[in-house]
Motif scaffolding. Sequence first.
Motif: not given
Length: 329
Positions: A1-5, A41-53
């Motif tokens: 599951m990726t972060a919602d842009p 973005a799909a290749e990044t760590e999703q938890g970290a991406l969601r935090q930053l967003v």
Amino acid sequence: MTADPTAAPGTGLSGGEPDEAARQLYLAILADGGRLPFADAAETEQGALRQLVGIGLLMPNPMDSCYTAVSPRSVSDRLGAELRSEATRLLVRAENLPGALDTLTRAYDGMRRPSESSGGAVHIEGHVHIRQRISQLVSDCREEVLTAQPGHRPPDALQVAVLQDVQLLQRGCSLRTIYQPIAVSEPAALAYADEVTRHGSLIRVLDEPFQRIMVFDRTVAVISANEDHSTAAFISDPAAIAFLVGAFERDWARADTTDWAAALAHGPAHNAPDRVGRLLARGLTQRAVASRLGLSERTVAGHISRLRDRHGAQTLFQLGWLMRGGRGE
């Protein structure tokens, strides 16, 4: 599951402090010019991406199909303002709380309690009624509780006491307790002592007989009024309380400190034979040792038997002499 842009920033981690994975991802995005394409973005760590967003350190940019890095300074200003607003709201709530509970407070203060007698003491019969009155005194306490607890404390009583006493300590009250050495041999008492001392309570052990007593804010004292503790005297006379507090302080000064965490780790009764040996070395009889330690004579006899085997003593007199440092043939 990726972060919602398209997710709105600033609705995630309320503290605004990213974990290490999120920090490293943010730094990596800065190293690439401050942009992270949606396709990557799909290749990044999703938890970290969601935090930053969620924090607002990354802003979705649908027009350019990428995440754009946001200045931490602006994020800090925004979150700081939000936290200050929340702090103000909590302070206002704290100020209003006594008024909101005023009806309940007045009902509690008006609750029927045993009336004061002319002698400054009230006698209450029955363990249930005694415990209820003591719970009320603990709840009303604002500064200090002094307790002397000789002998055994049942595990179920300690379960109630630990919840009650931790709440007392968390309110900022002090709690000092004197135990007899039998407390060191009881697993439930060790667990209780370890828990409350971690919250600031002070507990000492006294190798002497003493009376059961509780003193609340130096205004009310509770003592047993009969042998089976089924009747308690609640004393409010200032002179009597001053006398009882003075007796407590003298016992406290003579009592020993104990590392309760270590005692709990080593198991119960690991030092009981040594306490028995020290008293024998001072010339006390088996019965006197039992009374002093709050143990049965049978238990003391078992400790003495093990000490005699350890030191090779034939008689109780020889054991006491050896415990004092003598050397026999």
